[in-house]
Design a protein around this motif. Structure first.
Motif, PDB file in Angstrom:
ATOM      1  N   ALA A  32       0.943  -1.196  -0.093  1.00 48.42           N
ATOM      2  CA  ALA A  32      -0.434   0.082   0.195  1.00 48.42           C
ATOM      3  C   ALA A  32       0.665   1.154  -0.336  1.00 48.42           C
ATOM      4  O   ALA A  32       0.699   2.012  -1.198  1.00 48.42           O
ATOM      5  CB  ALA A  32      -0.944  -0.476   1.226  1.00 48.42           C
ATOM      6  N   SER A  33       2.050   1.223   0.640  1.00 50.18           N
ATOM      7  CA  SER A  33       3.095   2.362   1.197  1.00 50.18           C
ATOM      8  C   SER A  33       3.323   2.638  -0.626  1.00 50.18           C
ATOM      9  O   SER A  33       3.542   4.233  -1.318  1.00 50.18           O
ATOM     10  CB  SER A  33       3.801   1.971   1.839  1.00 50.18           C
ATOM     11  OG  SER A  33       3.126   1.921   3.333  1.00 50.18           O
ATOM     12  N   ARG A  34       3.455   2.129  -0.981  1.00 55.82           N
ATOM     13  CA  ARG A  34       4.727   2.099  -2.692  1.00 55.82           C
ATOM     14  C   ARG A  34       3.204   2.419  -3.388  1.00 55.82           C
ATOM     15  O   ARG A  34       3.401   3.310  -4.081  1.00 55.82           O
ATOM     16  CB  ARG A  34       4.599   0.609  -3.086  1.00 55.82           C
ATOM     17  CG  ARG A  34       5.861   0.522  -4.656  1.00 55.82           C
ATOM     18  CD  ARG A  34       6.670  -0.849  -4.674  1.00 55.82           C
ATOM     19  NE  ARG A  34       6.696  -0.560  -5.589  1.00 55.82           N
ATOM     20  CZ  ARG A  34       6.562  -1.856  -6.889  1.00 55.82           C
ATOM     21  NH1 ARG A  34       6.934  -2.819  -6.582  1.00 55.82           N
ATOM     22  NH2 ARG A  34       7.241  -1.784  -8.423  1.00 55.82           N
ATOM     23  N   ILE A  35       2.426   1.741  -3.431  1.00 56.67           N
ATOM     24  CA  ILE A  35       1.638   2.238  -4.518  1.00 56.67           C
ATOM     25  C   ILE A  35       0.769   4.043  -4.019  1.00 56.67           C
ATOM     26  O   ILE A  35       0.826   4.765  -4.863  1.00 56.67           O
ATOM     27  CB  ILE A  35      -0.574   1.826  -3.693  1.00 56.67           C
ATOM     28  CG1 ILE A  35      -0.382   0.011  -4.836  1.00 56.67           C
ATOM     29  CG2 ILE A  35      -1.337   2.139  -4.891  1.00 56.67           C
ATOM     30  CD1 ILE A  35      -1.126  -0.718  -4.840  1.00 56.67           C
ATOM     31  N   ALA A  36       0.911   3.941  -2.514  1.00 52.79           N
ATOM     32  CA  ALA A  36       0.919   5.582  -2.491  1.00 52.79           C
ATOM     33  C   ALA A  36       1.244   6.751  -2.707  1.00 52.79           C
ATOM     34  O   ALA A  36       1.382   7.286  -3.193  1.00 52.79           O
ATOM     35  CB  ALA A  36       0.279   5.979  -0.969  1.00 52.79           C
ATOM     36  N   PRO A  53      -0.407   7.398   2.382  1.00 53.79           N
ATOM     37  CA  PRO A  53      -1.614   6.117   2.631  1.00 53.79           C
ATOM     38  C   PRO A  53      -2.584   6.263   3.398  1.00 53.79           C
ATOM     39  O   PRO A  53      -3.865   5.495   3.381  1.00 53.79           O
ATOM     40  CB  PRO A  53      -0.429   5.252   4.042  1.00 53.79           C
ATOM     41  CG  PRO A  53       1.310   6.142   3.627  1.00 53.79           C
ATOM     42  CD  PRO A  53       1.039   7.614   3.298  1.00 53.79           C
ATOM     43  N   GLN A  54      -2.477   6.981   3.745  1.00 61.42           N
ATOM     44  CA  GLN A  54      -4.450   7.664   4.479  1.00 61.42           C
ATOM     45  C   GLN A  54      -5.009   7.787   3.671  1.00 61.42           C
ATOM     46  O   GLN A  54      -6.681   7.443   3.006  1.00 61.42           O
ATOM     47  CB  GLN A  54      -4.577   8.581   5.591  1.00 61.42           C
ATOM     48  CG  GLN A  54      -5.946   8.792   5.890  1.00 61.42           C
ATOM     49  CD  GLN A  54      -6.303   7.361   6.699  1.00 61.42           C
ATOM     50  OE1 GLN A  54      -5.674   6.742   7.635  1.00 61.42           O
ATOM     51  NE2 GLN A  54      -7.669   6.948   6.749  1.00 61.42           N
ATOM     52  N   ARG A  55      -4.909   8.846   2.683  1.00 63.15           N
ATOM     53  CA  ARG A  55      -5.573   9.135   1.052  1.00 63.15           C
ATOM     54  C   ARG A  55      -6.036   7.402   0.554  1.00 63.15           C
ATOM     55  O   ARG A  55      -7.032   7.619  -0.101  1.00 63.15           O
ATOM     56  CB  ARG A  55      -4.652  10.109   0.594  1.00 63.15           C
ATOM     57  CG  ARG A  55      -6.021  10.362  -1.036  1.00 63.15           C
ATOM     58  CD  ARG A  55      -6.964  11.334  -0.578  1.00 63.15           C
ATOM     59  NE  ARG A  55      -7.825  11.512  -1.535  1.00 63.15           N
ATOM     60  CZ  ARG A  55      -9.126  11.341  -1.829  1.00 63.15           C
ATOM     61  NH1 ARG A  55      -9.913  10.721  -0.962  1.00 63.15           N
ATOM     62  NH2 ARG A  55     -10.538  11.315  -2.454  1.00 63.15           N
ATOM     63  N   LEU A  56      -4.477   7.194  -0.087  1.00 64.40           N
ATOM     64  CA  LEU A  56      -5.075   5.221  -0.833  1.00 64.40           C
ATOM     65  C   LEU A  56      -6.153   4.861   0.547  1.00 64.40           C
ATOM     66  O   LEU A  56      -7.014   4.473  -0.356  1.00 64.40           O
ATOM     67  CB  LEU A  56      -3.840   5.139  -1.155  1.00 64.40           C
ATOM     68  CG  LEU A  56      -4.038   3.407  -0.964  1.00 64.40           C
ATOM     69  CD1 LEU A  56      -4.267   3.656  -2.916  1.00 64.40           C
ATOM     70  CD2 LEU A  56      -2.560   2.731  -1.123  1.00 64.40           C
ATOM     71  N   ASN A  57      -5.758   4.784   1.461  1.00 61.58           N
ATOM     72  CA  ASN A  57      -7.212   3.703   2.513  1.00 61.58           C
ATOM     73  C   ASN A  57      -8.531   4.503   1.988  1.00 61.58           C
ATOM     74  O   ASN A  57      -9.645   3.815   2.175  1.00 61.58           O
ATOM     75  CB  ASN A  57      -6.649   4.226   3.955  1.00 61.58           C
ATOM     76  CG  ASN A  57      -6.170   2.348   4.175  1.00 61.58           C
ATOM     77  OD1 ASN A  57      -5.992   1.137   3.978  1.00 61.58           O
ATOM     78  ND2 ASN A  57      -5.165   2.642   5.223  1.00 61.58           N
ATOM     79  N   ASP A  58      -8.111   5.474   2.400  1.00 61.37           N
ATOM     80  CA  ASP A  58      -9.878   6.416   1.844  1.00 61.37           C
ATOM     81  C   ASP A  58     -10.388   5.970   1.119  1.00 61.37           C
ATOM     82  O   ASP A  58     -11.684   6.152   0.945  1.00 61.37           O
ATOM     83  CB  ASP A  58      -9.817   7.584   1.578  1.00 61.37           C
ATOM     84  CG  ASP A  58      -9.058   8.554   3.839  1.00 61.37           C
ATOM     85  OD1 ASP A  58      -9.424   7.596   4.084  1.00 61.37           O
ATOM     86  OD2 ASP A  58      -8.823   9.590   3.486  1.00 61.37           O
ATOM     87  N   LEU A  59      -9.689   6.472  -0.423  1.00 61.74           N
ATOM     88  CA  LEU A  59      -9.971   6.019  -1.633  1.00 61.74           C
ATOM     89  C   LEU A  59     -10.163   3.991  -1.173  1.00 61.74           C
ATOM     90  O   LEU A  59     -11.567   4.020  -2.307  1.00 61.74           O
ATOM     91  CB  LEU A  59      -9.010   5.878  -2.830  1.00 61.74           C
ATOM     92  CG  LEU A  59      -8.909   7.232  -3.072  1.00 61.74           C
ATOM     93  CD1 LEU A  59      -7.272   7.539  -3.998  1.00 61.74           C
ATOM     94  CD2 LEU A  59     -10.189   7.902  -3.369  1.00 61.74           C
ATOM     95  N   THR A  60      -9.352   3.297  -2.000  1.00 63.82           N
ATOM     96  CA  THR A  60     -10.206   1.657  -1.355  1.00 63.82           C
ATOM     97  C   THR A  60     -11.305   2.020  -0.457  1.00 63.82           C
ATOM     98  O   THR A  60     -12.052   1.004  -1.086  1.00 63.82           O
ATOM     99  CB  THR A  60      -9.264   1.013  -0.611  1.00 63.82           C
ATOM    100  OG1 THR A  60      -8.420   1.275   0.557  1.00 63.82           O
ATOM    101  CG2 THR A  60      -8.092   1.092  -1.773  1.00 63.82           C
ATOM    102  N   ASN A  61     -11.323   2.645   0.401  1.00 61.91           N
ATOM    103  CA  ASN A  61     -12.843   2.325   1.232  1.00 61.91           C
ATOM    104  C   ASN A  61     -14.161   2.882  -0.319  1.00 61.91           C
ATOM    105  O   ASN A  61     -14.876   2.372   0.835  1.00 61.91           O
ATOM    106  CB  ASN A  61     -12.496   2.677   2.633  1.00 61.91           C
ATOM    107  CG  ASN A  61     -12.377   2.251   3.506  1.00 61.91           C
ATOM    108  OD1 ASN A  61     -11.779   0.537   3.460  1.00 61.91           O
ATOM    109  ND2 ASN A  61     -11.077   2.297   4.291  1.00 61.91           N
ATOM    110  N   LEU A 100     -13.305  -1.439   1.332  1.00 66.05           N
ATOM    111  CA  LEU A 100     -11.917  -2.175   1.899  1.00 66.05           C
ATOM    112  C   LEU A 100     -10.619  -1.660   1.592  1.00 66.05           C
ATOM    113  O   LEU A 100     -10.171  -0.486   1.710  1.00 66.05           O
ATOM    114  CB  LEU A 100     -11.220  -3.341   1.232  1.00 66.05           C
ATOM    115  CG  LEU A 100     -12.386  -4.804   0.257  1.00 66.05           C
ATOM    116  CD1 LEU A 100     -11.810  -5.319  -0.670  1.00 66.05           C
ATOM    117  CD2 LEU A 100     -12.523  -5.377   2.143  1.00 66.05           C
ATOM    118  N   PRO A 101      -9.847  -1.866   3.468  1.00 69.38           N
ATOM    119  CA  PRO A 101      -8.496  -0.751   3.534  1.00 69.38           C
ATOM    120  C   PRO A 101      -7.619  -1.598   1.884  1.00 69.38           C
ATOM    121  O   PRO A 101      -7.761  -2.312   1.958  1.00 69.38           O
ATOM    122  CB  PRO A 101      -7.823  -1.786   4.294  1.00 69.38           C
ATOM    123  CG  PRO A 101      -8.785  -2.979   4.750  1.00 69.38           C
ATOM    124  CD  PRO A 101     -10.315  -2.564   4.245  1.00 69.38           C
TER     125      PRO A 101
END
Length: 66
Positions: free
Chosen positions: A26-30, A37-45, A50-51
Motif C-alpha cells: 500500500a505504501s508503494r502504491i500511495a 497512505p491514509q488517502r489511499l485507504n480512504d479511496l479504497t474504502n 476495504l482497506p
C-alpha cells in the motif's frame, strides 16, 4: 460519462493494476500515485469498502478486476 466518474474509474483501474504486481505494498502504491497512505485507504474504502491492504491481497489472488 461525467468527469468525476471518469476520473474515479481511471484511479480504480490504476490501483488494481498496481496491486496485482508481485510484492506490491500500500505504501508503494500511495507513493507512486503521490498520495498519502491514509488517502489511499480512504479511496479504497470508498471504492470497495476495504482497506488498501485487503484490496492488494484480493487483487493478487485474482479476486478483483479492473
Amino acid at each position: 460519462m461525467k468527469p468525476k466518474k471518469w476520473l474515479d474509474e481511471r484511479i480504480k483501474e490504476t490501483i488494481i493494476e498496481m496491486a496485482q504486481e508481485h510484492l506490491m505494498t500500500a505504501s508503494r502504491i500511495a507513493s507512486e500515485l503521490e498520495l498519502s497512505p491514509q488517502r489511499l485507504n480512504d479511496l479504497t474504502n470508498r471504492f470497495w469498502g476495504l482497506p488498501a491492504g485487503e484490496v492488494i491481497k484480493k487483487a493478487q489472488a485474482g479476486e478483483m478486476k479492473e
